[in-house]
Motif scaffolding. Sequence first.
Motif, PDB file in Angstrom:
ATOM      1  N   TYR A 108      26.763  19.777   4.217  1.00 52.49           N
ATOM      2  CA  TYR A 108      26.102  19.210   3.037  1.00 52.49           C
ATOM      3  C   TYR A 108      24.618  19.556   3.024  1.00 52.49           C
ATOM      4  N   ILE A 109      23.975  19.446   4.152  1.00 49.99           N
ATOM      5  CA  ILE A 109      22.551  19.758   4.270  1.00 49.99           C
ATOM      6  C   ILE A 109      22.326  21.266   4.249  1.00 49.99           C
ATOM      7  N   LEU A 110      23.105  21.989   5.019  1.00 51.00           N
ATOM      8  CA  LEU A 110      22.924  23.426   5.162  1.00 51.00           C
ATOM      9  C   LEU A 110      23.184  24.180   3.862  1.00 51.00           C
ATOM     10  N   ASP A 111      24.058  23.667   3.028  1.00 49.62           N
ATOM     11  CA  ASP A 111      24.400  24.336   1.784  1.00 49.62           C
ATOM     12  C   ASP A 111      23.459  23.963   0.636  1.00 49.62           C
ATOM     13  N   VAL A 112      23.045  22.705   0.602  1.00 48.27           N
ATOM     14  CA  VAL A 112      22.302  22.197  -0.559  1.00 48.27           C
ATOM     15  C   VAL A 112      20.804  22.489  -0.485  1.00 48.27           C
ATOM     16  N   TYR A 113      20.214  22.377   0.708  1.00 50.10           N
ATOM     17  CA  TYR A 113      18.759  22.479   0.818  1.00 50.10           C
ATOM     18  C   TYR A 113      18.331  23.865   1.309  1.00 50.10           C
ATOM     19  N   PRO A 114      17.317  24.465   0.665  1.00 54.95           N
ATOM     20  CA  PRO A 114      16.849  25.794   1.073  1.00 54.95           C
ATOM     21  C   PRO A 114      16.172  25.746   2.441  1.00 54.95           C
ATOM     22  N   LEU A 115      16.519  26.712   3.283  1.00 53.38           N
ATOM     23  CA  LEU A 115      15.984  26.765   4.638  1.00 53.38           C
ATOM     24  C   LEU A 115      15.552  28.194   4.962  1.00 53.38           C
ATOM     25  N   THR A 116      14.453  28.319   5.679  1.00 57.82           N
ATOM     26  CA  THR A 116      14.039  29.627   6.160  1.00 57.82           C
ATOM     27  C   THR A 116      14.743  29.903   7.478  1.00 57.82           C
ATOM     28  N   ALA A 117      14.732  31.155   7.900  1.00 56.70           N
ATOM     29  CA  ALA A 117      15.369  31.521   9.164  1.00 56.70           C
ATOM     30  C   ALA A 117      14.749  30.766  10.323  1.00 56.70           C
ATOM     31  N   ALA A 118      13.448  30.523  10.254  1.00 53.84           N
ATOM     32  CA  ALA A 118      12.754  29.820  11.325  1.00 53.84           C
ATOM     33  C   ALA A 118      13.132  28.350  11.404  1.00 53.84           C
ATOM     34  N   GLN A 119      13.722  27.828  10.343  1.00 55.62           N
ATOM     35  CA  GLN A 119      14.100  26.407  10.306  1.00 55.62           C
ATOM     36  C   GLN A 119      15.540  26.170  10.766  1.00 55.62           C
ATOM     37  N   VAL A 120      16.212  27.229  11.210  1.00 52.45           N
ATOM     38  CA  VAL A 120      17.591  27.121  11.683  1.00 52.45           C
ATOM     39  C   VAL A 120      17.630  27.479  13.166  1.00 52.45           C
ATOM     40  N   ASN A 121      18.213  26.603  13.983  1.00 55.20           N
ATOM     41  CA  ASN A 121      18.233  26.864  15.423  1.00 55.20           C
ATOM     42  C   ASN A 121      19.395  27.782  15.807  1.00 55.20           C
ATOM     43  N   LYS A 122      19.530  28.063  17.086  1.00 51.13           N
ATOM     44  CA  LYS A 122      20.533  29.029  17.547  1.00 51.13           C
ATOM     45  C   LYS A 122      21.964  28.574  17.327  1.00 51.13           C
ATOM     46  N   PHE A 123      22.148  27.289  17.070  1.00 52.34           N
ATOM     47  CA  PHE A 123      23.494  26.772  16.804  1.00 52.34           C
ATOM     48  C   PHE A 123      23.807  26.736  15.315  1.00 52.34           C
ATOM     49  N   GLY A 124      22.812  27.110  14.491  1.00 49.63           N
ATOM     50  CA  GLY A 124      23.008  27.131  13.056  1.00 49.63           C
ATOM     51  C   GLY A 124      22.615  25.854  12.350  1.00 49.63           C
TER      52      GLY A 124
END
Length: 398
Positions: free
Chosen positions: A241-257
């Motif tokens: 729900y969070i990962l799909d709805v809110y825009p994220l930069t590559a730096a805001q995503v950790n190694k587990f996604g």
Amino acid sequence: MKSSYFRPPAKLTTLLFFVTVNLCFLHTTSESVDNKAQECDFPAIFNFGDSNSDTGGLTAVYGPAQPPNGETFFGGSAGRFCDGRLVIDFLAGSLGLPYLNAYLNSVGSNFSHGVNFATAGSTVRPQNTTKSQSGYSPISLDVQFAEFSEFWKTSQVVRNKGGVFEGLLPKEDYFASAVYTFDIGQNDLTAGYKLNMTTEQVKAYVPDVVTQLATVVRGVYAQGGRTFWVHNTGPLGCLAYILDVYPLTAAQVNKFGCAIPFNEVAQYYNAQLKETVDQLRKDLPLAAFTYVDMYSIKYTLITHAKELGFEEPLVACCGHGGKYNFNNAMRCGSTKIVDGKEIVIAKSCKNPSVKVIWDGIHYTEAANKWIFNQILNNVSYLDPPVSFNRACHIFGHL
């Protein structure tokens, strides 16, 4: 000369992980055997919360959770946004109690061993929006407490009438010896983001959220409640729900996604909640409080999913399309008309038992059972580290 350190091979790291878990299990098992005489005899559970523990509150008001919800265990919709049982169901079962009926669901309910006041979409703080506007339930924690207070006052009056009522309502002394469970706060965090607040703005109102939660706990205490079991919130940034709805930069995503900012907000809330529970222990020395680190349990499951027998921990089982099998406009069970017939578009996956996330927001029954087993068998996730069936013996400072 450059410093160096030994990095164990991946297989050895996995082995060490499981050895640690098993040692914790053996230690806890020994503790439960040695202290069996001290086990609590909880006759009832009174639960406050959101969709993580709702067993039919929201659906009693707004209509049933659509199929395939409930398919794994109940064989159909059972008021839960899950394919089967929730953690609260497993907790009740561990005490030999029936699954909790929702307070708002009067049809066929038996409240003799507790009541569930939780509703999906509930927040601690009342929201200045309607359900249709935001998706949040109008049954915020203060309303749930008002429901509890009314139930506490009127249940004995009705029970004393005898007949069928005597078997459907709790005995008077159950209120003092029951365990009071709290699993709420997740929606308070996402509510700010829905209003386009920044992470810092969301953090700014967290103290008020935990203060209002503490006010309800004090209210329950004033009416006789003495054993409190408080869950913190899980890793929001690992939900589809969070990962799909809110825009994220590559730096805001950790190694587990997982989304780092959302997990940091959850951890900030949990730290504030922990401090609040510590203060409640000081202020209410006759009460027993257990703080349950659900964040660590769920994050362990997600980040070690493969070793634990699960697949694609960030991808929803029930959904429709996209990287995470989640579409906010077409959630689990959504249908559409094709050639004059209504068909389900957002379907269940073939094997929910190997999935962690059910519908992009909630966990599968298999995941909930694994989470429950950690609560039951690994006291390192509990503060103080005393098992659920002995939680009534924790008083003051430890």
